[in-house]
Write an enzyme that holds these catalytic residues in place. Structure first.
Site, PDB file in Angstrom:
ATOM      1  N   GLY A  42      23.901  35.843  39.988  1.00 27.43           N
ATOM      2  CA  GLY A  42      24.951  36.453  40.777  1.00 27.43           C
ATOM      3  C   GLY A  42      25.204  37.882  40.342  1.00 27.43           C
ATOM      4  N   CYS A  43      26.391  38.383  40.632  1.00 27.15           N
ATOM      5  CA  CYS A  43      26.749  39.758  40.281  1.00 27.15           C
ATOM      6  C   CYS A  43      26.499  40.008  38.802  1.00 27.15           C
ATOM      7  CB  CYS A  43      28.214  40.007  40.617  1.00 27.15           C
ATOM      8  SG  CYS A  43      28.796  41.650  40.130  1.00 27.15           S
TER       9      CYS A  43
END
Length: 216
Positions: A53-54
């Site tokens: 993810g981020c």
């Protein structure tokens, strides 16, 4: 011409990826937390790339693990050389947001890092992580040795059993060996949550414990 949204759920095909550039993005080669270099030979240390993810919150997960020498964020697994953040966000590079983890294998086992990886995100979500949607948020483990690859596959299979029992679907994590080229992200993204303590962190695990790395 395809719009940016067309690449949120699929990788760009040959001829669709942005061309990028030959020169690496500028990098201040010092880790804000521990003072170690972000880029180098790292003789005697092991390396792996994780996508979960981020990368802002993902990097913090790993710089806090004892035995990790340094971390850096970048882009990997796609087609565009030396991509910028805005290019990666377009979906037209094929890269995932990745964390380079350089560690002392005598101080922390690869299995312990894998446990941190699996428990820190939901690896069943495909081309997204929570509300962050796009190919850049896909789950990935990019290995630097065959032993890492074998351990990553074994850990995936073990964790899948736990996730299935908890009602989750199939793991979609991309596991590759050898690792693709890691392109360092822009300076502001390095150790982002140390520079911006109130910055966005979209990481959220499943709450399902990973059965590996407990006794390592």
């Amino acid at each position: 011409m395809l719009g940016i949204g067309a690449f949120k759920q699929r990788m760009p095909r040959s001829g669709e990826a942005l061309p990028g550039r030959t020169q690496a993005l500028p990098l201040h080669n010092t880790h804000l937390i521990n003072g170690h270099p972000l880029r180098g030979e790292f003789t005697g240390l092991a390396q792996v790339q994780f996508g979960l993810g981020c990368f802002w919150g993902a990097e913090r997960k790993f710089w806090n693990v004892p035995g990790v020498y340094t971390t850096a964020v970048g882009y990997a697994g796609g087609k565009t050389p030396n991509a910028t953040y805005s290019e990666v966000c377009s979906g037209q590079t094929g890269h995932t947001e990745a964390v380079l983890v350089v560690y002392d294998a005598q101080a922390v086992s690869f299995e312990q890092l894998l446990r941190t990886f699996w428990e820190s995100h939901d690896p069943t979500q495909g081309m997204q992580q929570g509300s962050d949607v796009g190919t850049q948020y896909r789950s990935a483990i990019y290995c630097s040795t065959q032993a890492q690859y074998d351990a990553a596959i074994a850990s995936r299979d073990a964790y899948q059993q736990q996730l299935t029992a908890a009602g989750y679907g199939d793991i979609t994590t991309e596991i590759l060996y050898p690792a693709p080229t890691f392109y360092y992200a822009e300076d502001d993204h390095q150790q982002y949550l140390a520079k911006h303590p109130n910055g966005y962190c979209g990481l959220g695990g499943t709450g399902v414990s990973c059965p590996i790395g407990l006794d390592a």
